[in-house]
Design a protein around this motif. Structure first.
Motif, PDB file in Angstrom:
ATOM      1  N   ASP A  47      27.392   8.606   8.282  1.00 40.51           N
ATOM      2  CA  ASP A  47      26.226   7.904   8.818  1.00 40.51           C
ATOM      3  C   ASP A  47      25.622   8.679   9.985  1.00 40.51           C
ATOM      4  N   TYR A  48      26.482   9.198  10.851  1.00 40.51           N
ATOM      5  CA  TYR A  48      26.009   9.962  12.005  1.00 40.51           C
ATOM      6  C   TYR A  48      25.246  11.212  11.556  1.00 40.51           C
ATOM      7  N   VAL A  49      25.818  11.960  10.635  1.00 41.28           N
ATOM      8  CA  VAL A  49      25.161  13.188  10.156  1.00 41.28           C
ATOM      9  C   VAL A  49      23.813  12.846   9.518  1.00 41.28           C
ATOM     10  N   ASN A  50      23.807  11.831   8.647  1.00 36.88           N
ATOM     11  CA  ASN A  50      22.554  11.433   7.996  1.00 36.88           C
ATOM     12  C   ASN A  50      21.511  10.972   9.005  1.00 36.88           C
ATOM     13  N   ALA A  51      21.939  10.329  10.076  1.00 34.07           N
ATOM     14  CA  ALA A  51      21.008   9.794  11.069  1.00 34.07           C
ATOM     15  C   ALA A  51      20.561  10.834  12.081  1.00 34.07           C
ATOM     16  N   THR A  52      21.230  11.967  12.126  1.00 31.87           N
ATOM     17  CA  THR A  52      20.896  12.968  13.147  1.00 31.87           C
ATOM     18  C   THR A  52      20.422  14.269  12.502  1.00 31.87           C
ATOM     19  N   ILE A  53      21.298  15.238  12.369  1.00 29.36           N
ATOM     20  CA  ILE A  53      20.848  16.571  11.952  1.00 29.36           C
ATOM     21  C   ILE A  53      20.730  16.746  10.445  1.00 29.36           C
ATOM     22  N   GLY A  54      21.405  15.916   9.682  1.00 31.33           N
ATOM     23  CA  GLY A  54      21.381  16.049   8.232  1.00 31.33           C
ATOM     24  C   GLY A  54      22.381  17.087   7.752  1.00 31.33           C
ATOM     25  N   PHE A  55      22.744  16.968   6.493  1.00 34.12           N
ATOM     26  CA  PHE A  55      23.762  17.844   5.924  1.00 34.12           C
ATOM     27  C   PHE A  55      23.274  19.268   5.711  1.00 34.12           C
ATOM     28  N   GLU A  56      21.985  19.454   5.484  1.00 29.19           N
ATOM     29  CA  GLU A  56      21.462  20.812   5.298  1.00 29.19           C
ATOM     30  C   GLU A  56      21.646  21.644   6.569  1.00 29.19           C
ATOM     31  N   THR A  57      21.251  21.092   7.695  1.00 27.57           N
ATOM     32  CA  THR A  57      21.366  21.811   8.971  1.00 27.57           C
ATOM     33  C   THR A  57      22.827  22.004   9.349  1.00 27.57           C
ATOM     34  N   LEU A  58      23.638  20.961   9.182  1.00 29.39           N
ATOM     35  CA  LEU A  58      25.062  21.077   9.493  1.00 29.39           C
ATOM     36  C   LEU A  58      25.714  22.150   8.632  1.00 29.39           C
ATOM     37  N   ALA A  59      25.358  22.192   7.364  1.00 28.82           N
ATOM     38  CA  ALA A  59      25.923  23.197   6.456  1.00 28.82           C
ATOM     39  C   ALA A  59      25.565  24.610   6.909  1.00 28.82           C
ATOM     40  N   LYS A  60      24.343  24.815   7.366  1.00 29.07           N
ATOM     41  CA  LYS A  60      23.945  26.131   7.884  1.00 29.07           C
ATOM     42  C   LYS A  60      24.771  26.486   9.114  1.00 29.07           C
ATOM     43  N   ASP A  61      24.935  25.508  10.014  1.00 30.85           N
ATOM     44  CA  ASP A  61      25.739  25.737  11.224  1.00 30.85           C
ATOM     45  C   ASP A  61      27.169  26.129  10.886  1.00 30.85           C
ATOM     46  N   MET A  62      27.705  25.501   9.843  1.00 29.91           N
ATOM     47  CA  MET A  62      29.109  25.716   9.475  1.00 29.91           C
ATOM     48  C   MET A  62      29.291  26.798   8.416  1.00 29.91           C
ATOM     49  N   GLN A  63      28.189  27.338   7.911  1.00 31.63           N
ATOM     50  CA  GLN A  63      28.210  28.319   6.827  1.00 31.63           C
ATOM     51  C   GLN A  63      28.966  27.761   5.623  1.00 31.63           C
ATOM     52  N   LYS A  64      28.584  26.528   5.257  1.00 32.16           N
ATOM     53  CA  LYS A  64      29.182  25.829   4.114  1.00 32.16           C
ATOM     54  C   LYS A  64      28.065  25.336   3.218  1.00 32.16           C
ATOM     55  N   ASP A  65      28.442  24.904   2.030  1.00 34.85           N
ATOM     56  CA  ASP A  65      27.504  24.299   1.097  1.00 34.85           C
ATOM     57  C   ASP A  65      27.288  22.836   1.496  1.00 34.85           C
ATOM     58  N   PRO A  66      26.029  22.375   1.602  1.00 36.97           N
ATOM     59  CA  PRO A  66      25.788  20.990   2.007  1.00 36.97           C
ATOM     60  C   PRO A  66      26.465  19.975   1.080  1.00 36.97           C
ATOM     61  N   LYS A  67      26.462  20.254  -0.211  1.00 42.29           N
ATOM     62  CA  LYS A  67      27.094  19.324  -1.153  1.00 42.29           C
ATOM     63  C   LYS A  67      28.597  19.243  -0.928  1.00 42.29           C
ATOM     64  N   SER A  68      29.189  20.334  -0.522  1.00 44.23           N
ATOM     65  CA  SER A  68      30.615  20.349  -0.217  1.00 44.23           C
ATOM     66  C   SER A  68      30.913  19.448   0.985  1.00 44.23           C
ATOM     67  N   LEU A  69      30.057  19.511   2.004  1.00 48.87           N
ATOM     68  CA  LEU A  69      30.243  18.667   3.179  1.00 48.87           C
ATOM     69  C   LEU A  69      30.039  17.194   2.828  1.00 48.87           C
ATOM     70  N   MET A  70      29.051  16.919   1.989  1.00 45.34           N
ATOM     71  CA  MET A  70      28.815  15.534   1.563  1.00 45.34           C
ATOM     72  C   MET A  70      30.013  14.993   0.785  1.00 45.34           C
ATOM     73  N   ARG A  71      30.543  15.811  -0.113  1.00 40.58           N
ATOM     74  CA  ARG A  71      31.726  15.388  -0.885  1.00 40.58           C
ATOM     75  C   ARG A  71      32.919  15.150   0.029  1.00 40.58           C
ATOM     76  N   MET A  72      33.052  15.994   1.044  1.00 34.87           N
ATOM     77  CA  MET A  72      34.160  15.882   1.980  1.00 34.87           C
ATOM     78  C   MET A  72      34.170  14.513   2.651  1.00 34.87           C
ATOM     79  N   LEU A  73      32.989  13.968   2.944  1.00 34.78           N
ATOM     80  CA  LEU A  73      32.893  12.686   3.631  1.00 34.78           C
ATOM     81  C   LEU A  73      32.664  11.517   2.682  1.00 34.78           C
ATOM     82  N   SER A  74      32.743  11.778   1.376  1.00 36.37           N
ATOM     83  CA  SER A  74      32.582  10.692   0.407  1.00 36.37           C
ATOM     84  C   SER A  74      33.855   9.853   0.352  1.00 36.37           C
TER      85      SER A  74
END
Length: 109
Positions: A47-74
């Motif tokens: 919820d925090y990620v979706n409400a703030t920076i979003g998974f696309e930006t977080l994924a760039k920061d972490m050098q990860k795939d956004p879908k991978s991060l979303m799955r991680m928190l599913s």
């Protein structure tokens, strides 16, 4: 139970206009994780990620795939500690927070 679009929009709008709410949401997520409540921690962190920076930006920061991060928190996600702690560290840095444990076991940002 999936969140409705209206709920997500409401959380995002509140996070944008209310820094205390945004920090509180993040703090609650971290507290849940530290209290061995992975499921609640993942929901709040998502919820925090979706409400703030979003998974696309977080994924760039972490050098990860956004879908991978979303799955991680599913609900079915089973994040590795390295990825989860890396995510928390980047979000903490972006928010400009530092965390401390108090002598009575409390946690504050």
């Amino acid at each position: 139970m999936p969140l409705t679009k209206n709920f997500k929009t409401t959380i995002k709008a509140r996070a944008e206009r209310d820094p205390e709410f945004r920090v509180g949401l993040f703090r609650e997520a971290v507290e849940a994780l530290l209290s061995d409540d992975l499921e609640t921690g993942k929901v709040l962190l998502r919820d925090y990620v979706n409400a703030t920076i979003g998974f696309e930006t977080l994924a760039k920061d972490m050098q990860k795939d956004p879908k991978s991060l979303m799955r991680m928190l599913s609900a079915q996600g089973n994040p590795r500690a390295e990825n989860l702690l890396g995510m928390v560290a980047r979000l903490k840095q972006r928010e400009g927070l530092s965390f401390a444990l108090s002598h009575n076991g409390g946690f504050h940002a």
